[in-house]
Write a protein that holds these residues in place. Structure first.
Motif, PDB file in Angstrom:
ATOM      1  N   GLU A   1       0.980  -0.612   0.514  1.00  0.00           N
ATOM      2  CA  GLU A   1       0.149  -0.043  -0.276  1.00  0.00           C
ATOM      3  C   GLU A   1       1.199   1.699   0.232  1.00  0.00           C
ATOM      4  O   GLU A   1       0.833   2.258  -0.822  1.00  0.00           O
ATOM      5  N   GLY A   2       1.484   1.294   0.775  1.00  0.00           N
ATOM      6  CA  GLY A   2       2.638   2.549   0.795  1.00  0.00           C
ATOM      7  C   GLY A   2       3.159   2.486  -0.524  1.00  0.00           C
ATOM      8  O   GLY A   2       3.988   3.547  -0.746  1.00  0.00           O
ATOM      9  N   PHE A   3       3.702   2.156  -1.316  1.00  0.00           N
ATOM     10  CA  PHE A   3       4.867   1.718  -2.224  1.00  0.00           C
ATOM     11  C   PHE A   3       3.437   2.124  -3.348  1.00  0.00           C
ATOM     12  O   PHE A   3       4.185   3.347  -4.415  1.00  0.00           O
ATOM     13  N   TYR A   4       2.062   1.602  -4.086  1.00  0.00           N
ATOM     14  CA  TYR A   4       1.335   1.986  -4.402  1.00  0.00           C
ATOM     15  C   TYR A   4       1.699   3.485  -4.170  1.00  0.00           C
ATOM     16  O   TYR A   4       1.757   4.496  -5.428  1.00  0.00           O
ATOM     17  N   LYS A   5       1.277   3.670  -3.287  1.00  0.00           N
ATOM     18  CA  LYS A   5       0.542   5.908  -2.705  1.00  0.00           C
ATOM     19  C   LYS A   5       1.766   5.982  -3.315  1.00  0.00           C
ATOM     20  O   LYS A   5       2.197   7.592  -3.728  1.00  0.00           O
ATOM     21  N   GLU A   6       3.621   6.175  -2.853  1.00  0.00           N
ATOM     22  CA  GLU A   6       4.583   6.699  -3.433  1.00  0.00           C
ATOM     23  C   GLU A   6       4.638   6.348  -4.657  1.00  0.00           C
ATOM     24  O   GLU A   6       4.973   7.533  -5.290  1.00  0.00           O
ATOM     25  N   TYR A   7       4.675   5.382  -5.659  1.00  0.00           N
ATOM     26  CA  TYR A   7       4.935   5.661  -6.765  1.00  0.00           C
ATOM     27  C   TYR A   7       3.578   6.538  -7.795  1.00  0.00           C
ATOM     28  O   TYR A   7       3.646   7.396  -8.543  1.00  0.00           O
ATOM     29  N   ASN A   8       2.530   6.470  -6.877  1.00  0.00           N
ATOM     30  CA  ASN A   8       1.369   7.408  -7.532  1.00  0.00           C
ATOM     31  C   ASN A   8       1.907   8.947  -6.990  1.00  0.00           C
ATOM     32  O   ASN A   8       1.718   9.633  -8.702  1.00  0.00           O
ATOM     33  N   ARG A   9       2.298   9.096  -6.185  1.00  0.00           N
ATOM     34  CA  ARG A   9       3.289  10.428  -5.768  1.00  0.00           C
ATOM     35  C   ARG A   9       4.235  10.864  -6.697  1.00  0.00           C
ATOM     36  O   ARG A   9       4.330  12.138  -7.613  1.00  0.00           O
ATOM     37  N   VAL A  10       5.479   9.778  -6.661  1.00  0.00           N
ATOM     38  CA  VAL A  10       6.195  10.408  -7.972  1.00  0.00           C
ATOM     39  C   VAL A  10       6.009  10.690  -9.062  1.00  0.00           C
ATOM     40  O   VAL A  10       6.162  11.149 -10.346  1.00  0.00           O
ATOM     41  N   HIS A  11       4.776   9.472  -9.914  1.00  0.00           N
ATOM     42  CA  HIS A  11       4.643   9.376 -11.185  1.00  0.00           C
ATOM     43  C   HIS A  11       3.516  11.440 -11.459  1.00  0.00           C
ATOM     44  O   HIS A  11       3.577  11.470 -12.066  1.00  0.00           O
ATOM     45  N   LYS A  12       2.777  10.944 -10.731  1.00  0.00           N
ATOM     46  CA  LYS A  12       2.198  12.600 -11.058  1.00  0.00           C
ATOM     47  C   LYS A  12       3.179  13.671 -10.734  1.00  0.00           C
ATOM     48  O   LYS A  12       2.859  14.554 -11.441  1.00  0.00           O
ATOM     49  N   ALA A  13       4.086  13.716 -10.215  1.00  0.00           N
ATOM     50  CA  ALA A  13       5.351  15.021  -9.997  1.00  0.00           C
ATOM     51  C   ALA A  13       6.623  14.525 -11.091  1.00  0.00           C
ATOM     52  O   ALA A  13       6.260  15.861 -12.014  1.00  0.00           O
ATOM     53  N   LEU A  14       6.089  13.283 -11.729  1.00  0.00           N
ATOM     54  CA  LEU A  14       7.151  13.391 -13.430  1.00  0.00           C
ATOM     55  C   LEU A  14       6.287  13.913 -13.845  1.00  0.00           C
ATOM     56  O   LEU A  14       6.944  14.763 -15.005  1.00  0.00           O
ATOM     57  N   VAL A  15       4.760  13.311 -14.616  1.00  0.00           N
ATOM     58  CA  VAL A  15       3.705  14.806 -16.002  1.00  0.00           C
ATOM     59  C   VAL A  15       4.230  15.476 -15.337  1.00  0.00           C
ATOM     60  O   VAL A  15       3.917  16.455 -16.573  1.00  0.00           O
ATOM     61  N   THR A  16       4.177  16.056 -13.836  1.00  0.00           N
ATOM     62  CA  THR A  16       3.691  17.400 -13.363  1.00  0.00           C
ATOM     63  C   THR A  16       5.149  18.593 -14.539  1.00  0.00           C
ATOM     64  O   THR A  16       5.404  19.326 -14.676  1.00  0.00           O
TER      65      THR A  16
END
Length: 147
Positions: A56-71
């Motif tokens: 769950e923690g990895f999934y949340k962190e992945y999404n946070r990083v993914h959003k930051a990369l897209v931005t």
């Protein structure tokens, strides 16, 4: 002075060409904004219904990083477009730039300024981590003082 401006514009054009080449390579590769935005990991990839806090923690962190990369990718593209319009304006003169390009320049600049200000506000709103006491050395005895 005019010759300095011409030299500067020439160098900016060379720089723009190099940046355009790098961007074309980046965009066509795995780091392109289209591919980065399309890469998604679902929570189901880690199993469904399992009490697995690390997943769950990895999934949340992945999404946070993914959003930051897209931005970041979008912001970089906007900044390069802003510079491209600026180089063009330096080359032909601001009065000779199409009205639509001028409007686009100011639209991008306003958005980037707004995003920067919001990022600064978010950073300032975050609580600062407590700093541990730093040992200081007593000048006379050479012993540590934890203050």
């Amino acid at each position: 002075m005019a010759s300095d401006l011409e030299r500067g514009v020439g160098e900016l054009k060379k720089f723009r060409t190099r940046v355009d080449t790098v961007l074309a390579e980046l965009e066509s590769g795995d780091g392109g904004k289209t591919k980065v935005a399309a890469e998604r990991v679902t929570r189901g990839s880690f199993g469904v219904g399992l009490p697995f806090a690390e997943a769950e923690g990895f999934y949340k962190e992945y999404n946070r990083v993914h959003k930051a990369l897209v931005t970041l990718s979008k912001s970089l593209g906007d900044q390069i477009e802003l510079l491209t319009i600026g180089v063009h304006a330096a080359d032909v003169g601001y009065d000779n730039v199409e009205v639509a390009q001028r409007a686009r320049f100011h639209e991008i600049k306003a958005r980037l300024d707004r995003e920067r200000d919001q990022a600064i506000e978010r950073e300032q709103a975050q609580p600062k981590p407590a700093q541990p006491a730093q040992p200081r050395q007593d000048a006379k005895t050479g012993t540590e003082d934890l203050g």
